[in-house]
Design an enzyme around this catalytic site. Structure first.
Site, PDB file in Angstrom:
ATOM      1  N   ASP A 280       0.827  -1.208   0.000  1.00  0.00           N
ATOM      2  CA  ASP A 280       0.000   0.000   0.000  1.00  0.00           C
ATOM      3  C   ASP A 280       0.864   1.262   0.000  1.00  0.00           C
ATOM      4  O   ASP A 280       0.873   2.027   0.961  1.00  0.00           O
ATOM      5  CB  ASP A 280      -0.956  -0.027   1.202  1.00  0.00           C
ATOM      6  CG  ASP A 280      -1.949  -1.167   1.106  1.00  0.00           C
ATOM      7  OD1 ASP A 280      -2.184  -1.670  -0.016  1.00  0.00           O
ATOM      8  OD2 ASP A 280      -2.487  -1.570   2.153  1.00  0.00           O
TER       9      ASP A 280
ATOM     10  N   LYS B 276      -0.486  -8.219  -3.155  1.00  0.00           N
ATOM     11  CA  LYS B 276      -1.807  -7.587  -3.123  1.00  0.00           C
ATOM     12  C   LYS B 276      -1.671  -6.092  -3.366  1.00  0.00           C
ATOM     13  O   LYS B 276      -0.832  -5.447  -2.737  1.00  0.00           O
ATOM     14  CB  LYS B 276      -2.477  -7.847  -1.770  1.00  0.00           C
ATOM     15  CG  LYS B 276      -3.931  -7.399  -1.726  1.00  0.00           C
ATOM     16  CD  LYS B 276      -4.600  -7.758  -0.420  1.00  0.00           C
ATOM     17  CE  LYS B 276      -4.396  -6.725   0.663  1.00  0.00           C
ATOM     18  NZ  LYS B 276      -4.856  -5.360   0.319  1.00  0.00           N
ATOM     19  N   THR B 277      -2.470  -5.583  -4.287  1.00  0.00           N
ATOM     20  CA  THR B 277      -2.391  -4.165  -4.649  1.00  0.00           C
ATOM     21  C   THR B 277      -3.702  -3.435  -4.339  1.00  0.00           C
ATOM     22  O   THR B 277      -4.777  -4.046  -4.219  1.00  0.00           O
ATOM     23  CB  THR B 277      -2.108  -4.014  -6.161  1.00  0.00           C
ATOM     24  OG1 THR B 277      -3.109  -4.725  -6.902  1.00  0.00           O
ATOM     25  CG2 THR B 277      -0.733  -4.546  -6.535  1.00  0.00           C
TER      26      THR B 277
ATOM     27  N   ARG C 177      -9.773  -4.909  -4.898  1.00  0.00           N
ATOM     28  CA  ARG C 177     -10.674  -3.841  -5.358  1.00  0.00           C
ATOM     29  C   ARG C 177     -11.964  -3.749  -4.540  1.00  0.00           C
ATOM     30  O   ARG C 177     -12.608  -2.720  -4.526  1.00  0.00           O
ATOM     31  CB  ARG C 177     -10.974  -4.076  -6.844  1.00  0.00           C
ATOM     32  CG  ARG C 177     -12.037  -3.195  -7.469  1.00  0.00           C
ATOM     33  CD  ARG C 177     -11.659  -1.731  -7.464  1.00  0.00           C
ATOM     34  NE  ARG C 177     -12.666  -0.915  -8.121  1.00  0.00           N
ATOM     35  CZ  ARG C 177     -13.844  -0.584  -7.613  1.00  0.00           C
ATOM     36  NH1 ARG C 177     -14.195  -1.000  -6.410  1.00  0.00           N
ATOM     37  NH2 ARG C 177     -14.691   0.170  -8.295  1.00  0.00           N
ATOM     38  N   LYS C 178     -12.339  -4.855  -3.912  1.00  0.00           N
ATOM     39  CA  LYS C 178     -13.587  -4.882  -3.110  1.00  0.00           C
ATOM     40  C   LYS C 178     -14.759  -4.299  -3.881  1.00  0.00           C
ATOM     41  O   LYS C 178     -15.420  -3.357  -3.420  1.00  0.00           O
ATOM     42  CB  LYS C 178     -13.401  -4.150  -1.783  1.00  0.00           C
ATOM     43  CG  LYS C 178     -12.342  -4.733  -0.882  1.00  0.00           C
ATOM     44  CD  LYS C 178     -12.359  -4.073   0.488  1.00  0.00           C
ATOM     45  CE  LYS C 178     -11.279  -4.592   1.389  1.00  0.00           C
ATOM     46  NZ  LYS C 178      -9.919  -4.150   1.019  1.00  0.00           N
TER      47      LYS C 178
ATOM     48  N   TYR D  72      -4.869  -6.886  14.593  1.00  0.00           N
ATOM     49  CA  TYR D  72      -3.836  -7.823  14.144  1.00  0.00           C
ATOM     50  C   TYR D  72      -3.825  -9.101  14.973  1.00  0.00           C
ATOM     51  O   TYR D  72      -3.956  -9.063  16.199  1.00  0.00           O
ATOM     52  CB  TYR D  72      -2.450  -7.168  14.220  1.00  0.00           C
ATOM     53  CG  TYR D  72      -2.253  -6.047  13.217  1.00  0.00           C
ATOM     54  CD1 TYR D  72      -2.234  -6.318  11.853  1.00  0.00           C
ATOM     55  CD2 TYR D  72      -2.105  -4.728  13.636  1.00  0.00           C
ATOM     56  CE1 TYR D  72      -2.056  -5.291  10.929  1.00  0.00           C
ATOM     57  CE2 TYR D  72      -1.922  -3.696  12.722  1.00  0.00           C
ATOM     58  CZ  TYR D  72      -1.906  -3.988  11.370  1.00  0.00           C
ATOM     59  OH  TYR D  72      -1.732  -2.986  10.456  1.00  0.00           O
TER      60      TYR D  72
ATOM     61  N   ARG E  88       1.809  -3.233   6.555  1.00  0.00           N
ATOM     62  CA  ARG E  88       2.742  -2.357   7.266  1.00  0.00           C
ATOM     63  C   ARG E  88       3.746  -3.105   8.128  1.00  0.00           C
ATOM     64  O   ARG E  88       4.827  -2.580   8.415  1.00  0.00           O
ATOM     65  CB  ARG E  88       1.943  -1.325   8.081  1.00  0.00           C
ATOM     66  CG  ARG E  88       1.289  -0.273   7.192  1.00  0.00           C
ATOM     67  CD  ARG E  88       0.201   0.494   7.917  1.00  0.00           C
ATOM     68  NE  ARG E  88      -1.018  -0.294   8.057  1.00  0.00           N
ATOM     69  CZ  ARG E  88      -2.135   0.129   8.669  1.00  0.00           C
ATOM     70  NH1 ARG E  88      -2.163   1.336   9.204  1.00  0.00           N
ATOM     71  NH2 ARG E  88      -3.200  -0.645   8.738  1.00  0.00           N
TER      72      ARG E  88
HETATM   73  P1  5BU Z   1      -1.848  -3.779   7.051  1.00  0.00           P
HETATM   74  O1  5BU Z   1      -0.877  -2.695   6.788  1.00  0.00           O
HETATM   75  O2  5BU Z   1      -1.194  -5.152   7.285  1.00  0.00           O
HETATM   76  O3  5BU Z   1      -2.858  -3.440   8.120  1.00  0.00           O
HETATM   77  O4  5BU Z   1      -2.645  -3.907   5.666  1.00  0.00           O
HETATM   78  C1  5BU Z   1      -3.736  -4.762   5.497  1.00  0.00           C
HETATM   79  C2  5BU Z   1      -4.172  -4.752   4.059  1.00  0.00           C
HETATM   80  O5  5BU Z   1      -5.248  -5.681   3.907  1.00  0.00           O
HETATM   81  C3  5BU Z   1      -4.690  -3.424   3.542  1.00  0.00           C
HETATM   82  O6  5BU Z   1      -4.337  -3.333   2.167  1.00  0.00           O
HETATM   83  C4  5BU Z   1      -6.199  -3.527   3.683  1.00  0.00           C
HETATM   84  O7  5BU Z   1      -6.881  -2.791   2.690  1.00  0.00           O
HETATM   85  C5  5BU Z   1      -6.420  -5.003   3.474  1.00  0.00           C
HETATM   86  N1  5BU Z   1      -7.580  -5.557   4.184  1.00  0.00           N
HETATM   87  C6  5BU Z   1      -7.687  -5.567   5.548  1.00  0.00           C
HETATM   88  O8  5BU Z   1      -6.835  -5.056   6.260  1.00  0.00           O
HETATM   89  N2  5BU Z   1      -8.779  -6.145   6.143  1.00  0.00           N
HETATM   90  C7  5BU Z   1      -9.763  -6.727   5.428  1.00  0.00           C
HETATM   91  O9  5BU Z   1     -10.711  -7.273   5.997  1.00  0.00           O
HETATM   92  C8  5BU Z   1      -9.624  -6.705   4.010  1.00  0.00           C
HETATM   93  C9  5BU Z   1      -8.527  -6.141   3.426  1.00  0.00           C
HETATM   94 BR1  5BU Z   1     -10.913  -7.472   2.963  1.00  0.00          BR
END
Ligand code: 5BU
Length: 262
Positions: A39, A61-62, A93-94, A213, A232
């Site tokens: 991201d 994943k983008t 993209r959801k 998390y 992250r």
């Molecule tokens: P993180 O930086 O590890 O918190 O990023 C999580 C990624 O997963 C981020 O791109 C969210 O848009 C994506 N995501 C999420 O966090 N939770 C969900 O339920 C879904 C996607 Br669906």
């Protein structure tokens, strides 16, 4: 669910979608159930990060709508990296509209997601037509869809009967639906599906904006998920992405090995 004790590669037999089979085989070959959520907002930063961590992941994943200088060259370079380092591309993209609209959003516009993303995902809030619409575009191209059965964020409304109905649609469209975004494996399904879990972190519990998390061990061993999605935790401030990618890859793979012997 006996399939929890199967190797990823053995489970390929239970999936009809060729992309899903290829993904499971690749995971076994690369010994990786790690997907990195890249991201970042600049094309060069994204590509540089993927060049470094590509060897350690099964899926990148983008979110292409956050890229400030998105263009077709980005798509070409991303595709070249996916071939060089052997990973699949998942555009998160959801989609969340009626079938006819998502067909257009998936195939057309600036991003033309279906032309390069092996995997994409959608909400099920609009009804089954969203799956039908995306399938019309994606299935002939050999793409795969993940349904958002659950979300990792606090207070998510994707629970209970919403989640249950989502599972039914995946069964019905198992030629195109390769699995779910969810925090756990769903028991008693007729088809085998790939479960991908975001909200994974080894060091922190949340981000102050609702993200929650859990550890790779918790989602893979205790909850039966297949792929961990880490953002992250890999490239956040002060982190060395190569060190972290290797750390999460090992944590995910160790958890999978532990599950196989349970
Ligand atoms: P993180 O930086 O590890 O918190 O990023 C999580 C990624 O997963 C981020 O791109 C969210 O848009 C994506 N995501 C999420 O966090 N939770 C969900 O339920 C879904 C996607 Br669906």
């Amino acid at each position: 669910d006996a399939r929890l004790n199967y190797q990823y590669s053995q489970r390929a037999d239970g999936l009809s979608n060729p992309l899903a089979k290829a993904l499971l085989a690749l995971m076994e070959q690369k010994q990786s159930n790690l997907s990195v959520a890249v991201d970042l907002t600049k094309k060069a930063d994204i590509l540089a990060l993927i060049e470094k961590i590509g060897p350690f992941v099964c899926v990148i994943k983008t979110h292409v709508d956050v890229i400030e200088d998105f263009d077709q060259d980005f798509v070409q370079q991303l595709t070249a990296l996916s071939e060089k380092h052997r990973f699949f591309i998942f555009e998160d993209r959801k989609f969340a509209d009626i079938g006819n609209t998502v067909k257009l959003q998936y195939s057309s516009g600036v991003y033309k997601i279906a032309s390069w993303a092996h995997i994409t995902n959608c909400h099920t809030v609009p009804g089954e037509g969203i799956v039908q619409g995306l399938k019309e575009v994606g299935l002939p191209l050999g793409r795969g869809l993940l349904l958002l059965a659950e979300m990792s964020s606090k207070g998510s409304l994707a629970t209970g009967s919403y989640t249950e109905t989502t599972l039914e649609w995946a069964e019905k469209h198992s030629d195109f639906c390769i699995g779910f975004i969810a925090g756990r494996r769903f028991p008693n399904l007729q088809h085998d599906f790939i479960t991908m879990s975001p909200g994974i972190g080894l060091d922190v519990k949340g981000d102050g904006m609702g993200q929650q998390y859990r550890t790779p061990h918790e989602v893979i061993v205790n909850c039966g998920s297949d792929i961990i999605i880490v953002g992250r935790g890999i490239y956040g401030a002060g982190r060395d992405p190569v060190v972290e990618a290797q750390r999460y890859k090992k944590a995910g793979w160790d958890a999978y090995q532990e599950r196989l012997t349970k």
